[in-house]
Design a protein around this motif. Sequence first.
Motif, PDB file in Angstrom:
ATOM      1  N   SER A  14      -5.912  -5.951 -15.697  1.00 26.70           N
ATOM      2  CA  SER A  14      -4.649  -6.673 -15.865  1.00 26.70           C
ATOM      3  C   SER A  14      -4.988  -8.151 -16.050  1.00 26.70           C
ATOM      4  CB  SER A  14      -3.774  -6.473 -14.620  1.00 26.70           C
ATOM      5  OG  SER A  14      -2.913  -7.566 -14.432  1.00 26.70           O
ATOM      6  N   SER A  72      -3.156 -10.592 -15.388  1.00 24.34           N
ATOM      7  CA  SER A  72      -2.653 -11.334 -14.221  1.00 24.34           C
ATOM      8  C   SER A  72      -3.618 -11.194 -13.039  1.00 24.34           C
ATOM      9  CB  SER A  72      -1.262 -10.838 -13.824  1.00 24.34           C
ATOM     10  OG  SER A  72      -0.336 -11.158 -14.834  1.00 24.34           O
ATOM     11  N   GLN A 106      -5.080  -3.459 -21.764  1.00 27.40           N
ATOM     12  CA  GLN A 106      -5.153  -3.454 -20.293  1.00 27.40           C
ATOM     13  C   GLN A 106      -5.192  -2.002 -19.819  1.00 27.40           C
ATOM     14  OE1 GLN A 106      -2.599  -7.090 -18.602  1.00 27.40           O
ATOM     15  NE2 GLN A 106      -1.324  -5.642 -19.680  1.00 27.40           N
ATOM     16  N   ALA A 123      -4.710  -1.253 -16.548  1.00 27.04           N
ATOM     17  CA  ALA A 123      -3.768  -1.132 -15.425  1.00 27.04           C
ATOM     18  C   ALA A 123      -2.761  -2.281 -15.494  1.00 27.04           C
ATOM     19  CB  ALA A 123      -4.525  -1.136 -14.096  1.00 27.04           C
ATOM     20  N   ARG A 152       0.483  -4.373 -15.233  1.00 29.46           N
ATOM     21  CA  ARG A 152       1.511  -4.295 -14.180  1.00 29.46           C
ATOM     22  C   ARG A 152       2.856  -4.765 -14.715  1.00 29.46           C
ATOM     23  NH1 ARG A 152      -2.605  -6.763  -9.859  1.00 29.46           N
ATOM     24  NH2 ARG A 152      -1.680  -8.783 -10.294  1.00 29.46           N
ATOM     25  N   GLY A 153       3.921  -4.016 -14.384  1.00 36.33           N
ATOM     26  CA  GLY A 153       5.272  -4.421 -14.739  1.00 36.33           C
ATOM     27  C   GLY A 153       6.065  -4.772 -13.494  1.00 36.33           C
ATOM     28  N   TYR A 167      -0.596  -9.284 -24.501  1.00 40.52           N
ATOM     29  CA  TYR A 167      -0.691  -9.217 -23.039  1.00 40.52           C
ATOM     30  C   TYR A 167      -1.288 -10.551 -22.621  1.00 40.52           C
ATOM     31  CZ  TYR A 167      -0.898  -4.512 -24.920  1.00 40.52           C
ATOM     32  OH  TYR A 167      -0.674  -3.401 -25.692  1.00 40.52           O
ATOM     33  N   ASP A 186      14.200  -9.339 -19.255  1.00 38.26           N
ATOM     34  CA  ASP A 186      13.714  -8.412 -20.298  1.00 38.26           C
ATOM     35  C   ASP A 186      14.091  -8.954 -21.664  1.00 38.26           C
ATOM     36  OD1 ASP A 186      12.846  -6.686 -18.404  1.00 38.26           O
ATOM     37  OD2 ASP A 186      14.238  -5.057 -18.873  1.00 38.26           O
ATOM     38  N   LYS A 215      13.541  -2.102 -25.264  1.00 38.49           N
ATOM     39  CA  LYS A 215      12.854  -3.252 -24.663  1.00 38.49           C
ATOM     40  C   LYS A 215      11.692  -3.720 -25.535  1.00 38.49           C
ATOM     41  CE  LYS A 215      10.670  -4.533 -20.283  1.00 38.49           C
ATOM     42  NZ  LYS A 215      10.849  -4.494 -18.833  1.00 38.49           N
ATOM     43  N   GLY A 246       8.604  -8.270 -21.518  1.00 37.75           N
ATOM     44  CA  GLY A 246       9.038  -8.609 -20.172  1.00 37.75           C
ATOM     45  C   GLY A 246       8.115  -9.635 -19.539  1.00 37.75           C
ATOM     46  N   ILE A 247       8.566 -10.152 -18.409  1.00 37.19           N
ATOM     47  CA  ILE A 247       7.833 -11.209 -17.700  1.00 37.19           C
ATOM     48  C   ILE A 247       7.681 -10.780 -16.242  1.00 37.19           C
ATOM     49  CG2 ILE A 247       7.936 -13.635 -16.948  1.00 37.19           C
ATOM     50  CD1 ILE A 247       9.919 -14.031 -19.347  1.00 37.19           C
ATOM     51  N   LEU A 248       6.497 -10.984 -15.708  1.00 37.37           N
ATOM     52  CA  LEU A 248       6.251 -10.697 -14.291  1.00 37.37           C
ATOM     53  C   LEU A 248       5.643 -11.948 -13.669  1.00 37.37           C
ATOM     54  CD1 LEU A 248       5.988  -8.601 -11.932  1.00 37.37           C
ATOM     55  CD2 LEU A 248       3.675  -8.171 -12.780  1.00 37.37           C
ATOM     56  N   GLY A 261       2.953 -13.494 -16.046  1.00 38.34           N
ATOM     57  CA  GLY A 261       2.445 -12.456 -16.948  1.00 38.34           C
ATOM     58  C   GLY A 261       3.500 -12.125 -17.997  1.00 38.34           C
ATOM     59  N   GLY A 263       4.329  -9.723 -21.404  1.00 37.51           N
ATOM     60  CA  GLY A 263       3.961  -8.607 -22.281  1.00 37.51           C
ATOM     61  C   GLY A 263       4.983  -8.511 -23.406  1.00 37.51           C
TER      62      GLY A 263
HETATM   63  C1  BTN Z   1       8.228  -6.132 -16.945  1.00 37.99           C
HETATM   64  O1  BTN Z   1       8.123  -5.144 -16.217  1.00 37.99           O
HETATM   65  O2  BTN Z   1       9.185  -6.280 -17.703  1.00 37.99           O
HETATM   66  C2  BTN Z   1       7.147  -7.209 -16.900  1.00 37.99           C
HETATM   67  C3  BTN Z   1       5.961  -6.809 -17.719  1.00 37.99           C
HETATM   68  C4  BTN Z   1       4.841  -7.816 -17.701  1.00 37.99           C
HETATM   69  C5  BTN Z   1       3.600  -7.286 -18.404  1.00 37.99           C
HETATM   70  C6  BTN Z   1       2.545  -8.338 -18.565  1.00 37.99           C
HETATM   71  S1  BTN Z   1       1.307  -7.882 -19.728  1.00 37.99           S
HETATM   72  C7  BTN Z   1       0.371  -9.271 -19.270  1.00 37.99           C
HETATM   73  C8  BTN Z   1       0.466  -9.398 -17.769  1.00 37.99           C
HETATM   74  N1  BTN Z   1      -0.522  -8.582 -17.115  1.00 37.99           N
HETATM   75  C9  BTN Z   1       0.018  -7.581 -16.423  1.00 37.99           C
HETATM   76  O3  BTN Z   1      -0.621  -6.738 -15.767  1.00 37.99           O
HETATM   77  N2  BTN Z   1       1.357  -7.637 -16.506  1.00 37.99           N
HETATM   78  C10 BTN Z   1       1.791  -8.749 -17.324  1.00 37.99           C
END
Ligand code: BTN
Length: 330
Positions: free
Chosen positions: A93, A95, A117, A119, A121-122, A137, A181, A188, A191-193, A213, A215
């Motif tokens: 990931s 992040s 990636q 793994a 993450r969302g 990413y 989102d 979709k 998104g942003i984390l 993060g 995507g």
């Molecule tokens: C969501 O769930 O809407 C947020 C998604 C975020 C994904 C990005 S991809 C780059 C960064 N690295 C990760 O593991 N997650 C974020």
Amino acid sequence: MLKQQLQLLHLIGDGGFHDIDTLAANMAATPQAVSALLSQLDDDGFVVRVRNETEYALDMPVDWLSEGSIREYLEPIAAQCFKRIEVLDSVDSTSRWLAQCPPPEVHRATVCMAESQSAGRGRLGRTWVSPPAVNLYLSLNWRFEAGPEVVQGLSLALGVALAEACENLGIPGVGLKWPNDLVCTRGKLGGILIELGRDGSAGVGPPVCAIIGIGINANRSSPQSQVIDQPAADLNTLKGGQISRNRLAGEVLNKTHQVLAAYMLDGFAPYRERWLQRDIFLNQQVEISGGSRTLAGTAIGIDERGAYLVHTADGTLPIMSGTVRLSSGQ
Ligand code: BTN
């Protein structure tokens, strides 16, 4: 598997035909293994052409991410802020990779991008499906002198930044679904984390180091991601043509830098109106689920902190977290 897929993409990514035995020799694999990888690329949406039964090519060259190309699109002020841009082939990931870097100085950030990636993450513990060499990413770190409360509005302001970055690429119809989102009518797009640590460590309190993060489905909406949350869509389909990921990355970094610099001074308030203009559920009947509760009402926008406002039988309630969907029956 992902690493081998990328290795194969590096070998055939020029768009020319390649003999399967030569590919196998270069990869220290059997022709059967290469054939399985080619099928996997086909499943992932790459168009693989065959000639004389033993020669394989992609229908178009791979548009690899490169720091040099991305920098060509950066405004000088953003280039100065993003002094280090790391482009990786594959990582678990971006992040998580950044979380192991030293915390940034004020107004400076390290950027990490990856072609894939393993793994990703969302939000809310979900997986972010990350097929190789087609999407964006990207993670970056940012230091705030304020406490963790800074994040609620920031994630919404960054949603505006991503929508505007897409518009700069001539992509119409990009909306926002609370909290952040990136969506279109098909589903979709991204998104942003945001994940927090105190000055890069695990605790939370001022100063805060945010790992942001991002995507974005640029050229492929992976079929797997449709089962996660909502249907997936991609910018390529919206635009009707190939998206340059290097240009997209440059636009995203320019807009992200603008938002971060302004947010440090003025907070979320200047973004509220711009967010509302893109709110896909405004004035519609919605359901919001979070934990064991589901709440129903009319979505009437967001307040100056970025909380979602829902008009219910008990009055107007500000919602701080959860997942919003249109009420069933609409
Ligand atoms: C969501 O769930 O809407 C947020 C998604 C975020 C994904 C990005 S991809 C780059 C960064 N690295 C990760 O593991 N997650 C974020």
